[in-house]
Structures are given as C-alpha cells and as structure tokens.
Design a protein around this motif. Structure first.
Motif, PDB file in Angstrom:
ATOM      1  N   LYS A 118      -7.405  -6.146  -5.434  1.00 52.28           N
ATOM      2  CA  LYS A 118      -6.064  -6.251  -4.863  1.00 52.28           C
ATOM      3  C   LYS A 118      -5.898  -5.149  -3.813  1.00 52.28           C
ATOM      4  N   PRO A 119      -5.501  -5.510  -2.587  1.00 54.02           N
ATOM      5  CA  PRO A 119      -5.412  -4.528  -1.503  1.00 54.02           C
ATOM      6  C   PRO A 119      -4.136  -3.676  -1.560  1.00 54.02           C
ATOM      7  N   VAL A 120      -4.180  -2.633  -2.373  1.00 56.64           N
ATOM      8  CA  VAL A 120      -3.045  -1.723  -2.530  1.00 56.64           C
ATOM      9  C   VAL A 120      -3.471  -0.349  -2.020  1.00 56.64           C
ATOM     10  N   ASN A 121      -2.583   0.291  -1.249  1.00 57.48           N
ATOM     11  CA  ASN A 121      -2.918   1.619  -0.733  1.00 57.48           C
ATOM     12  C   ASN A 121      -2.447   2.725  -1.691  1.00 57.48           C
ATOM     13  N   VAL A 122      -2.775   3.959  -1.355  1.00 56.02           N
ATOM     14  CA  VAL A 122      -2.448   5.108  -2.208  1.00 56.02           C
ATOM     15  C   VAL A 122      -0.946   5.369  -2.290  1.00 56.02           C
ATOM     16  N   LEU A 123      -0.180   4.753  -1.419  1.00 55.98           N
ATOM     17  CA  LEU A 123       1.273   4.901  -1.435  1.00 55.98           C
ATOM     18  C   LEU A 123       1.939   3.813  -2.277  1.00 55.98           C
ATOM     19  N   GLY A 124       1.125   2.882  -2.783  1.00 54.85           N
ATOM     20  CA  GLY A 124       1.637   1.793  -3.601  1.00 54.85           C
ATOM     21  C   GLY A 124       2.005   0.550  -2.821  1.00 54.85           C
ATOM     22  N   GLY A 125       1.792   0.571  -1.506  1.00 54.51           N
ATOM     23  CA  GLY A 125       2.109  -0.578  -0.656  1.00 54.51           C
ATOM     24  C   GLY A 125       0.892  -1.425  -0.353  1.00 54.51           C
ATOM     25  N   VAL A 126       1.087  -2.386   0.517  1.00 55.23           N
ATOM     26  CA  VAL A 126       0.001  -3.259   0.948  1.00 55.23           C
ATOM     27  C   VAL A 126      -0.966  -2.454   1.814  1.00 55.23           C
ATOM     28  N   LEU A 127      -2.255  -2.625   1.570  1.00 52.56           N
ATOM     29  CA  LEU A 127      -3.288  -1.901   2.308  1.00 52.56           C
ATOM     30  C   LEU A 127      -3.277  -2.307   3.779  1.00 52.56           C
ATOM     31  N   ALA A 128      -3.106  -1.332   4.655  1.00 53.26           N
ATOM     32  CA  ALA A 128      -3.129  -1.573   6.102  1.00 53.26           C
ATOM     33  C   ALA A 128      -4.579  -1.591   6.581  1.00 53.26           C
ATOM     34  N   PRO A 129      -4.841  -2.227   7.717  1.00 53.10           N
ATOM     35  CA  PRO A 129      -6.200  -2.191   8.260  1.00 53.10           C
ATOM     36  C   PRO A 129      -6.573  -0.778   8.679  1.00 53.10           C
ATOM     37  N   CYS A 130      -7.860  -0.475   8.579  1.00 52.16           N
ATOM     38  CA  CYS A 130      -8.368   0.834   9.005  1.00 52.16           C
ATOM     39  C   CYS A 130      -8.909   0.733  10.429  1.00 52.16           C
ATOM     40  N   SER A 131      -9.865  -0.179  10.657  1.00 52.03           N
ATOM     41  CA  SER A 131     -10.422  -0.339  12.000  1.00 52.03           C
ATOM     42  C   SER A 131     -11.144  -1.679  12.129  1.00 52.03           C
ATOM     43  N   ARG A 132     -10.856  -2.328  13.222  1.00 47.35           N
ATOM     44  CA  ARG A 132     -11.592  -3.550  13.575  1.00 47.35           C
ATOM     45  C   ARG A 132     -12.568  -3.271  14.712  1.00 47.35           C
ATOM     46  N   GLU A 133     -12.413  -2.110  15.355  1.00 47.66           N
ATOM     47  CA  GLU A 133     -13.291  -1.718  16.469  1.00 47.66           C
ATOM     48  C   GLU A 133     -13.520  -0.225  16.406  1.00 47.66           C
ATOM     49  N   PRO A 134     -14.588   0.250  15.781  1.00 44.17           N
ATOM     50  CA  PRO A 134     -15.650  -0.532  15.161  1.00 44.17           C
ATOM     51  C   PRO A 134     -15.186  -1.153  13.840  1.00 44.17           C
ATOM     52  N   LEU A 135     -15.816  -2.260  13.489  1.00 50.73           N
ATOM     53  CA  LEU A 135     -15.460  -2.986  12.279  1.00 50.73           C
ATOM     54  C   LEU A 135     -15.962  -2.227  11.057  1.00 50.73           C
ATOM     55  N   THR A 136     -15.036  -1.813  10.212  1.00 52.18           N
ATOM     56  CA  THR A 136     -15.358  -0.954   9.078  1.00 52.18           C
ATOM     57  C   THR A 136     -15.111  -1.656   7.758  1.00 52.18           C
ATOM     58  N   GLY A 137     -15.377  -0.937   6.689  1.00 47.91           N
ATOM     59  CA  GLY A 137     -15.104  -1.399   5.340  1.00 47.91           C
ATOM     60  C   GLY A 137     -16.347  -1.877   4.618  1.00 47.91           C
ATOM     61  N   TYR A 138     -16.332  -1.754   3.320  1.00 49.02           N
ATOM     62  CA  TYR A 138     -17.436  -2.215   2.484  1.00 49.02           C
ATOM     63  C   TYR A 138     -17.716  -3.694   2.739  1.00 49.02           C
ATOM     64  N   PHE A 139     -16.663  -4.467   2.972  1.00 47.43           N
ATOM     65  CA  PHE A 139     -16.803  -5.899   3.249  1.00 47.43           C
ATOM     66  C   PHE A 139     -16.859  -6.196   4.743  1.00 47.43           C
ATOM     67  N   ARG A 140     -16.830  -5.163   5.585  1.00 48.99           N
ATOM     68  CA  ARG A 140     -16.770  -5.296   7.041  1.00 48.99           C
ATOM     69  C   ARG A 140     -15.663  -6.278   7.436  1.00 48.99           C
ATOM     70  N   ASP A 141     -14.480  -6.000   6.870  1.00 53.90           N
ATOM     71  CA  ASP A 141     -13.302  -6.816   7.154  1.00 53.90           C
ATOM     72  C   ASP A 141     -12.208  -6.016   7.841  1.00 53.90           C
ATOM     73  N   GLY A 142     -12.508  -4.746   8.176  1.00 53.50           N
ATOM     74  CA  GLY A 142     -11.531  -3.886   8.842  1.00 53.50           C
ATOM     75  C   GLY A 142     -10.663  -3.092   7.887  1.00 53.50           C
ATOM     76  N   PHE A 143     -10.790  -3.366   6.580  1.00 56.14           N
ATOM     77  CA  PHE A 143      -9.986  -2.705   5.560  1.00 56.14           C
ATOM     78  C   PHE A 143     -10.885  -1.865   4.647  1.00 56.14           C
ATOM     79  N   CYS A 144     -10.298  -0.853   4.010  1.00 52.04           N
ATOM     80  CA  CYS A 144     -11.033  -0.040   3.036  1.00 52.04           C
ATOM     81  C   CYS A 144     -10.932  -0.691   1.656  1.00 52.04           C
ATOM     82  N   ASN A 145     -11.179  -2.005   1.630  1.00 50.58           N
ATOM     83  CA  ASN A 145     -11.212  -2.742   0.372  1.00 50.58           C
ATOM     84  C   ASN A 145     -12.399  -2.282  -0.463  1.00 50.58           C
TER      85      ASN A 145
END
Length: 125
Positions: free
Chosen positions: A7-34
């Motif tokens: 579930k994409p929840v951030n440390v503030l308790g809200g919906v996880l915002a994207p981190c970066s699409r350029e460069p494309l990041t994330g374990y799933f390479r979806d732009g999020f720190c999922n």
C-alpha cells in the motif's frame, strides 16, 4: 510469483507522492519509493542527490554516478531524486552526509529503519 508493491503510504500517513520519473527510480522503476517483501534493501527514502552523498555512496561501494545501460540505469547527478535504501540513508545521515529527503515521497516502511526525527531533520518540505 511476481512481487507487488505494498500500500503506497508515506511517512506522514498520506498517499505516497512520486519521487522521480526522470531519472526513473524505485524498486519497481515506477517513479515511486514503493516496496514489498522482496525489496531487501528497503528502497524507501526519496532523496535529493548531492555531490557529497554520491561521493559517499561510491566510497562505501555503491557507485550511483556511473551509467549502467544494461540495467537501464543512467547514472545520477546532484539534484536528481532517487529512492535510496533506508539503511544506507541512515548510515550517511549518521556520518554527516545524509541528503535532503522528500517526506511525502518516502514510504512508511522507511520508519522500520530510520527514526522519524532523522527524516525530519533532512526534510525539504
């Protein structure tokens, strides 16, 4: 079985915002720190790269600056945003070279490794 993001929840308790699409990041390479149970490094902290942090990462054996086209990795530069392993972020913060963090884009699972006060001390928002 393919790993699925938690579930994409951030440390503030809200919906996880994207981190970066350029460069494309994330374990799933979806732009999020999922993350998920197979993400043993916990790539959950959205950081803004600095020359100091990139040099530190290279020093401790994780070269983030050299492009690796075979892995679809462009190499990072200061100013790029990237999902960093929670343990490595904490290590860098303890060493005095922790980069800035975007809390809204940092997954709640980061709190299993990094205390909230440490994240807040590096927060940009």
């Amino acid at each position: 079985m393919k790993a699925e993001p938690e579930k994409p929840v951030n440390v503030l308790g809200g919906v996880l915002a994207p981190c970066s699409r350029e460069p494309l990041t994330g374990y799933f390479r979806d732009g999020f720190c999922n993350t998920c149970d197979t993400d043993f490094g916990s790539h959950t902290v959205c950081c803004i790269m600095t020359a100091e942090f990139l040099a530190y990462e290279k020093y401790v054996g994780n070269d983030l600056t050299t492009p690796r086209p075979e892995w679809g990795f462009p190499g990072l530069r200061p100013g790029d945003q990237w999902c960093v392993c929670a343990g490595r972020f904490l290590q860098a913060a303890d060493e005095g070279c922790g980069p800035q963090v975007r809390l809204a884009a940092t997954h709640a699972r980061a709190l299993e490794v990094v205390p909230m006060d440490v994240l807040q001390a590096h927060a940009v928002e």
